[in-house]
Design a protein around this motif. Sequence first.
Motif, PDB file in Angstrom:
ATOM      1  N   ILE A   1       0.884  -0.950  -0.165  1.00  0.00           N
ATOM      2  CA  ILE A   1      -0.478  -0.149  -0.187  1.00  0.00           C
ATOM      3  C   ILE A   1       1.340   0.814  -0.376  1.00  0.00           C
ATOM      4  CG2 ILE A   1      -2.139   1.119   1.381  1.00  0.00           C
ATOM      5  CD1 ILE A   1      -2.606  -1.652   2.423  1.00  0.00           C
ATOM      6  N   LEU A   2       0.789   2.218  -1.045  1.00  0.00           N
ATOM      7  CA  LEU A   2       1.859   2.540  -1.528  1.00  0.00           C
ATOM      8  C   LEU A   2       1.377   4.608  -0.075  1.00  0.00           C
ATOM      9  CD1 LEU A   2       1.249   3.776  -5.095  1.00  0.00           C
ATOM     10  CD2 LEU A   2       3.284   2.723  -4.414  1.00  0.00           C
ATOM     11  N   PRO A   3       2.689   5.033  -0.287  1.00  0.00           N
ATOM     12  CA  PRO A   3       2.199   5.933   0.862  1.00  0.00           C
ATOM     13  C   PRO A   3       1.628   6.932   1.213  1.00  0.00           C
ATOM     14  CG  PRO A   3       4.693   5.641   0.280  1.00  0.00           C
ATOM     15  CD  PRO A   3       3.567   4.756  -0.811  1.00  0.00           C
ATOM     16  N   HIS A   4       0.370   7.254   1.897  1.00  0.00           N
ATOM     17  CA  HIS A   4      -0.462   8.226   1.731  1.00  0.00           C
ATOM     18  C   HIS A   4      -0.806   9.174   3.108  1.00  0.00           C
ATOM     19  CE1 HIS A   4      -2.066   4.528   2.950  1.00  0.00           C
ATOM     20  NE2 HIS A   4      -2.919   5.369   3.505  1.00  0.00           N
ATOM     21  N   ARG A   5      -1.611  10.062   3.167  1.00  0.00           N
ATOM     22  CA  ARG A   5      -2.651   9.886   4.523  1.00  0.00           C
ATOM     23  C   ARG A   5      -3.759   9.849   4.565  1.00  0.00           C
ATOM     24  NH1 ARG A   5       1.693  14.504   6.670  1.00  0.00           N
ATOM     25  NH2 ARG A   5       3.722  14.616   5.442  1.00  0.00           N
ATOM     26  N   GLY A   6      -4.723  10.035   5.876  1.00  0.00           N
ATOM     27  CA  GLY A   6      -6.080  10.731   5.877  1.00  0.00           C
ATOM     28  C   GLY A   6      -6.023  11.876   6.087  1.00  0.00           C
ATOM     29  N   PRO A   7      -6.913  11.625   6.146  1.00  0.00           N
ATOM     30  CA  PRO A   7      -7.762  13.411   5.846  1.00  0.00           C
ATOM     31  C   PRO A   7      -7.815  14.168   7.117  1.00  0.00           C
ATOM     32  CG  PRO A   7      -9.515  11.670   5.176  1.00  0.00           C
ATOM     33  CD  PRO A   7      -8.232  10.816   5.906  1.00  0.00           C
ATOM     34  N   THR A   8      -7.979  13.641   8.314  1.00  0.00           N
ATOM     35  CA  THR A   8      -7.901  14.766   9.672  1.00  0.00           C
ATOM     36  C   THR A   8      -8.019  13.508  11.009  1.00  0.00           C
ATOM     37  OG1 THR A   8     -10.275  15.635  10.962  1.00  0.00           O
ATOM     38  CG2 THR A   8     -10.548  13.092   9.528  1.00  0.00           C
ATOM     39  N   ARG A   9      -7.028  15.104  11.576  1.00  0.00           N
ATOM     40  CA  ARG A   9      -7.150  14.565  13.014  1.00  0.00           C
ATOM     41  C   ARG A   9      -8.366  14.669  13.287  1.00  0.00           C
ATOM     42  NH1 ARG A   9      -1.316  16.757  14.324  1.00  0.00           N
ATOM     43  NH2 ARG A   9      -0.952  15.130  13.040  1.00  0.00           N
ATOM     44  N   ALA A  10      -9.167  14.282  13.276  1.00  0.00           N
ATOM     45  CA  ALA A  10     -10.715  14.018  14.344  1.00  0.00           C
ATOM     46  C   ALA A  10     -10.839  12.533  15.040  1.00  0.00           C
ATOM     47  CB  ALA A  10     -12.111  14.414  13.476  1.00  0.00           C
ATOM     48  N   LEU A  11     -10.338  11.678  14.107  1.00  0.00           N
ATOM     49  CA  LEU A  11     -10.104  10.346  14.612  1.00  0.00           C
ATOM     50  C   LEU A  11      -8.629   9.950  14.482  1.00  0.00           C
ATOM     51  CD1 LEU A  11     -12.290   9.648  11.388  1.00  0.00           C
ATOM     52  CD2 LEU A  11     -12.870   9.815  13.234  1.00  0.00           C
ATOM     53  N   VAL A  12      -8.722   8.885  15.185  1.00  0.00           N
ATOM     54  CA  VAL A  12      -7.281   7.888  15.568  1.00  0.00           C
ATOM     55  C   VAL A  12      -7.923   7.014  15.019  1.00  0.00           C
ATOM     56  CG1 VAL A  12      -6.450   7.009  17.712  1.00  0.00           C
ATOM     57  CG2 VAL A  12      -6.578   9.211  17.939  1.00  0.00           C
ATOM     58  N   ARG A  13      -6.588   5.544  14.758  1.00  0.00           N
ATOM     59  CA  ARG A  13      -6.707   5.347  14.057  1.00  0.00           C
ATOM     60  C   ARG A  13      -6.556   3.752  14.697  1.00  0.00           C
ATOM     61  NH1 ARG A  13      -5.858   4.703   8.197  1.00  0.00           N
ATOM     62  NH2 ARG A  13      -7.481   5.951   8.770  1.00  0.00           N
TER      63      ARG A  13
END
Length: 243
Positions: A129-141
């Motif tokens: 899975i290529l490098p990427h970023r999530g859209p918002t810091r409102a969530l914790v993975r």
Amino acid sequence: MRKYIIKGGKHLLRWFGKFQAKHSKLPTTPFIDNAVFPWVPALEAQSAVIRGELDRLLEHPEDIPAFHQLSPDQKRISKGNNWKTFAFCVMGQRLEDNCALCPQTAVALQGIPGLQNAWFSILAPQYHILPHRGPTRALVRVHLALRVPESAGDCWIRVDTQRYHWREGEVVLFDDTYEHEVYNNTDEVRVVLFIDVLRPMDRVGQWVNGALLALLKSSTYVKKPLANLREWNRAHPPRGNAG
């Protein structure tokens, strides 16, 4: 045009990340200590039961969609049938048909405060899975590892500059707004229960995050995957209760 609107929206959400960091009650480090969420041990205690329901689903992998088949915006990082997802909840909306197939998993998820997203994330052998970023810091993975290849050292996630190797039955928490990538450099499937929960914030942060998530839920970024999932389930009726 839609592509540029989505791209612009992601940039705006990431700009808000600095504001969110100031109002977060949790560390904004790439990885976060499990102790911040008291429900983590209870989820880990259910891992064997959840794994049993997963294994029954995997008897028919053709009935599980690839990530990009539900969310076309993920087509850069999801190719072919290499990354499949079986969803229980999307941005707070519970998917009753899928929950009925894995009732004990659904019960375990009900015990998680602030649950927004939850699905089995199924990664094929030899897939990156290529490098990427999530859209918002409102969530914790959150990842609960369910199936980890025997050669665990060759299966990892990198968040920012830190690399983590999953351990079956254990949870890891991280901030997906940092660049991250996943590599399964083995001949076995890797599966985690992929979860997003609301980030604990102060009062101002809660208000801003609530507004941002409401906008996100009203966008095609969320509505399109939900519509695609309903269509997929109609075309692939369940083969029986997984429980």
